[in-house]
Design a protein around this motif. Structure first.
Motif, PDB file in Angstrom:
ATOM      1  N   GLU A   1     -43.497-101.157  18.628  1.00 30.89           N
ATOM      2  CA  GLU A   1     -42.762-100.821  19.842  1.00 30.89           C
ATOM      3  C   GLU A   1     -43.726-100.583  21.010  1.00 30.89           C
ATOM      4  OE1 GLU A   1     -38.948 -98.785  17.522  1.00 30.89           O
ATOM      5  OE2 GLU A   1     -40.566 -97.541  18.330  1.00 30.89           O
ATOM      6  N   HIS A   2     -44.857 -99.968  20.724  1.00 32.11           N
ATOM      7  CA  HIS A   2     -45.894 -99.785  21.747  1.00 32.11           C
ATOM      8  C   HIS A   2     -46.347-101.140  22.288  1.00 32.11           C
ATOM      9  CE1 HIS A   2     -47.346 -95.742  22.637  1.00 32.11           C
ATOM     10  NE2 HIS A   2     -47.009 -95.378  21.406  1.00 32.11           N
ATOM     11  N   GLU A   3     -46.555-102.072  21.392  1.00 32.91           N
ATOM     12  CA  GLU A   3     -47.008-103.398  21.806  1.00 32.91           C
ATOM     13  C   GLU A   3     -45.972-104.085  22.684  1.00 32.91           C
ATOM     14  OE1 GLU A   3     -49.778-104.418  17.872  1.00 32.91           O
ATOM     15  OE2 GLU A   3     -47.715-105.174  18.007  1.00 32.91           O
ATOM     16  N   VAL A   4     -44.706-103.929  22.331  1.00 30.50           N
ATOM     17  CA  VAL A   4     -43.637-104.515  23.126  1.00 30.50           C
ATOM     18  C   VAL A   4     -43.562-103.844  24.502  1.00 30.50           C
ATOM     19  CG1 VAL A   4     -41.130-104.806  23.324  1.00 30.50           C
ATOM     20  CG2 VAL A   4     -42.282-105.280  21.141  1.00 30.50           C
ATOM     21  N   VAL A   5     -43.684-102.532  24.541  1.00 24.21           N
ATOM     22  CA  VAL A   5     -43.671-101.798  25.809  1.00 24.21           C
ATOM     23  C   VAL A   5     -44.802-102.272  26.720  1.00 24.21           C
ATOM     24  CG1 VAL A   5     -44.164 -99.532  26.855  1.00 24.21           C
ATOM     25  CG2 VAL A   5     -42.478 -99.736  25.017  1.00 24.21           C
ATOM     26  N   LEU A   6     -45.994-102.406  26.162  1.00 26.23           N
ATOM     27  CA  LEU A   6     -47.137-102.863  26.948  1.00 26.23           C
ATOM     28  C   LEU A   6     -46.898-104.259  27.500  1.00 26.23           C
ATOM     29  CD1 LEU A   6     -50.002-102.516  27.995  1.00 26.23           C
ATOM     30  CD2 LEU A   6     -50.853-103.304  25.781  1.00 26.23           C
ATOM     31  N   ALA A   7     -46.349-105.138  26.677  1.00 27.73           N
ATOM     32  CA  ALA A   7     -46.075-106.507  27.123  1.00 27.73           C
ATOM     33  C   ALA A   7     -45.018-106.526  28.227  1.00 27.73           C
ATOM     34  CB  ALA A   7     -45.617-107.354  25.934  1.00 27.73           C
ATOM     35  N   VAL A   8     -43.993-105.690  28.106  1.00 26.92           N
ATOM     36  CA  VAL A   8     -42.973-105.595  29.146  1.00 26.92           C
ATOM     37  C   VAL A   8     -43.601-105.109  30.452  1.00 26.92           C
ATOM     38  CG1 VAL A   8     -40.923-104.315  29.896  1.00 26.92           C
ATOM     39  CG2 VAL A   8     -41.027-105.273  27.578  1.00 26.92           C
ATOM     40  N   ALA A   9     -44.460-104.102  30.358  1.00 27.24           N
ATOM     41  CA  ALA A   9     -45.118-103.559  31.545  1.00 27.24           C
ATOM     42  C   ALA A   9     -46.014-104.591  32.204  1.00 27.24           C
ATOM     43  CB  ALA A   9     -45.931-102.321  31.174  1.00 27.24           C
ATOM     44  N   GLN A  10     -46.521-105.546  31.428  1.00 20.49           N
ATOM     45  CA  GLN A  10     -47.370-106.609  31.963  1.00 20.49           C
ATOM     46  C   GLN A  10     -46.557-107.783  32.504  1.00 20.49           C
ATOM     47  OE1 GLN A  10     -49.723-107.204  28.432  1.00 20.49           O
ATOM     48  NE2 GLN A  10     -51.379-105.862  29.163  1.00 20.49           N
ATOM     49  N   GLY A  11     -45.235-107.651  32.450  1.00 23.94           N
ATOM     50  CA  GLY A  11     -44.364-108.662  33.040  1.00 23.94           C
ATOM     51  C   GLY A  11     -44.001-109.818  32.128  1.00 23.94           C
ATOM     52  N   ARG A  12     -44.227-109.675  30.833  1.00 25.96           N
ATOM     53  CA  ARG A  12     -43.924-110.755  29.890  1.00 25.96           C
ATOM     54  C   ARG A  12     -42.411-110.877  29.664  1.00 25.96           C
ATOM     55  NH1 ARG A  12     -48.931-110.509  30.347  1.00 25.96           N
ATOM     56  NH2 ARG A  12     -50.450-110.656  28.637  1.00 25.96           N
ATOM     57  N   THR A  13     -41.941-112.099  29.470  1.00 27.92           N
ATOM     58  CA  THR A  13     -40.547-112.331  29.078  1.00 27.92           C
ATOM     59  C   THR A  13     -40.418-112.119  27.580  1.00 27.92           C
ATOM     60  OG1 THR A  13     -40.903-114.677  28.614  1.00 27.92           O
ATOM     61  CG2 THR A  13     -40.345-114.072  30.889  1.00 27.92           C
ATOM     62  N   ASN A  14     -39.175-112.077  27.105  1.00 23.95           N
ATOM     63  CA  ASN A  14     -38.965-111.919  25.659  1.00 23.95           C
ATOM     64  C   ASN A  14     -39.603-113.066  24.881  1.00 23.95           C
ATOM     65  OD1 ASN A  14     -37.593-109.584  26.078  1.00 23.95           O
ATOM     66  ND2 ASN A  14     -35.556-110.423  25.686  1.00 23.95           N
ATOM     67  N   ALA A  15     -39.486-114.278  25.390  1.00 17.08           N
ATOM     68  CA  ALA A  15     -40.066-115.434  24.706  1.00 17.08           C
ATOM     69  C   ALA A  15     -41.591-115.324  24.664  1.00 17.08           C
ATOM     70  CB  ALA A  15     -39.643-116.721  25.396  1.00 17.08           C
ATOM     71  N   GLU A  16     -42.189-114.879  25.776  1.00 20.43           N
ATOM     72  CA  GLU A  16     -43.644-114.738  25.823  1.00 20.43           C
ATOM     73  C   GLU A  16     -44.119-113.634  24.880  1.00 20.43           C
ATOM     74  OE1 GLU A  16     -44.477-116.155  30.443  1.00 20.43           O
ATOM     75  OE2 GLU A  16     -43.976-114.060  30.000  1.00 20.43           O
ATOM     76  N   ILE A  17     -43.353-112.541  24.822  1.00 20.79           N
ATOM     77  CA  ILE A  17     -43.699-111.448  23.906  1.00 20.79           C
ATOM     78  C   ILE A  17     -43.615-111.929  22.456  1.00 20.79           C
ATOM     79  CG2 ILE A  17     -43.031-109.161  23.078  1.00 20.79           C
ATOM     80  CD1 ILE A  17     -41.930-108.617  25.908  1.00 20.79           C
ATOM     81  N   ALA A  18     -42.568-112.677  22.177  1.00 21.60           N
ATOM     82  CA  ALA A  18     -42.382-113.191  20.805  1.00 21.60           C
ATOM     83  C   ALA A  18     -43.566-114.067  20.405  1.00 21.60           C
ATOM     84  CB  ALA A  18     -41.074-113.975  20.718  1.00 21.60           C
ATOM     85  N   ALA A  19     -43.988-114.950  21.302  1.00 16.81           N
ATOM     86  CA  ALA A  19     -45.107-115.846  20.986  1.00 16.81           C
ATOM     87  C   ALA A  19     -46.412-115.069  20.847  1.00 16.81           C
ATOM     88  CB  ALA A  19     -45.236-116.906  22.087  1.00 16.81           C
ATOM     89  N   GLU A  20     -46.590-114.097  21.705  1.00 14.56           N
ATOM     90  CA  GLU A  20     -47.841-113.331  21.707  1.00 14.56           C
ATOM     91  C   GLU A  20     -47.965-112.433  20.483  1.00 14.56           C
ATOM     92  OE1 GLU A  20     -49.430-109.798  24.558  1.00 14.56           O
ATOM     93  OE2 GLU A  20     -49.008-111.683  25.580  1.00 14.56           O
ATOM     94  N   LEU A  21     -46.854-111.855  20.061  1.00 15.28           N
ATOM     95  CA  LEU A  21     -46.876-110.906  18.939  1.00 15.28           C
ATOM     96  C   LEU A  21     -46.428-111.537  17.616  1.00 15.28           C
ATOM     97  CD1 LEU A  21     -45.459-107.700  20.724  1.00 15.28           C
ATOM     98  CD2 LEU A  21     -47.838-108.394  20.395  1.00 15.28           C
ATOM     99  N   PHE A  22     -46.221-112.866  17.627  1.00 14.35           N
ATOM    100  CA  PHE A  22     -45.864-113.595  16.403  1.00 14.35           C
ATOM    101  C   PHE A  22     -44.596-113.033  15.751  1.00 14.35           C
ATOM    102  CE2 PHE A  22     -50.499-113.753  16.891  1.00 14.35           C
ATOM    103  CZ  PHE A  22     -50.682-115.130  17.049  1.00 14.35           C
TER     104      PHE A  22
END
Length: 217
Positions: A161-182
């Motif tokens: 959840e921390h990783e997702v929060v950080l990605a959201v704060a960096q402006g990532r979309t759900n698709a980008e977060i999914a790809a980045e965090l596998f």
């Protein structure tokens, strides 16, 4: 200082310049050596009169007091600058101090305190009016409180959840977060749902703000 303490007045209001001159010229060894109507004139006036201290208005035509302060402080052997203004917004104060001002006073400051401030900054001691000092302290305390509160709130999240929060704060979309965090987009959405619930938030912007307050980004 045995020689007269030389002061330059910079203000676009002729009545203010006249009033300040009457208040401080001759007080405790102070001599008003020049006047300028805006920040553009301030540079040449400093070069002509070689003041120890400049009393600088904030809002002026052509060149404002913050820009003028920044320019003056770049000169060889620059004068000390006290911003003297009717405006006391927190951002104005911080911008002036970052530009190199040694003091920040409001125009309703009693004459004897203005004189004392001039003597203080000339001796190398920065000065802020008491109400400004209190506001900056309150602002710093509020920022500290926000950081502590945000950090405590995020401490209850899982690593993912921390990783997702950080990605959201960096402006990532759900698709980008999914790809980045596998992970799948559905899993990202599930994590966000848990984050919203745990933190009592409603949208991604609130997550980003909380992450910034906690110092994650």
């Amino acid at each position: 200082m045995n020689a007269p303490l030389r002061v330059l007045l910079v203000d676009d209001d002729a009545m203010v310049r006249a009033g300040l001159s009457m208040m401080i010229d001759g007080a405790r060894g102070i001599t008003v050596v020049g006047r300028a109507v805006d920040g553009d004139e301030a540079l040449s006036a400093v070069q002509d009169s070689n003041p120890h201290v400049v009393l600088m208005d904030l809002r002026m035509p052509r060149v404002d007091g913050i820009t003028a302060t920044r320019r003056l402080r770049r000169l060889p052997n620059p004068p000390e600058v006290i911003v003297l203004t009717t405006f006391d917004a927190d951002e104005d104060i911080l911008h002036a101090l970052r530009a190199g001002a040694s003091g920040f006073l409001l125009k309703d400051t009693p004459p004897e305190q203005i004189v004392a401030a001039i003597l203080s900054v000339a001796a190398g001691d920065p000065i802020l009016s008491p109400q400004i000092t209190r506001r900056l302290m309150d602002r710093a305390a509020a920022q500290t409180d926000a950081h502590v509160t945000a950090s405590a709130a995020l401490a209850g999240l899982s690593t993912r959840e921390h990783e997702v929060v950080l990605a959201v704060a960096q402006g990532r979309t759900n698709a980008e977060i999914a790809a980045e965090l596998f992970m799948s987009v559905a899993t990202v959405k599930a994590h966000l749902t848990h984050v919203f619930g745990k933190l009592g938030l409603n949208n991604r912007t609130q997550i980003a703000v909380l992450a910034r307050e906690a110092g994650l980004v």
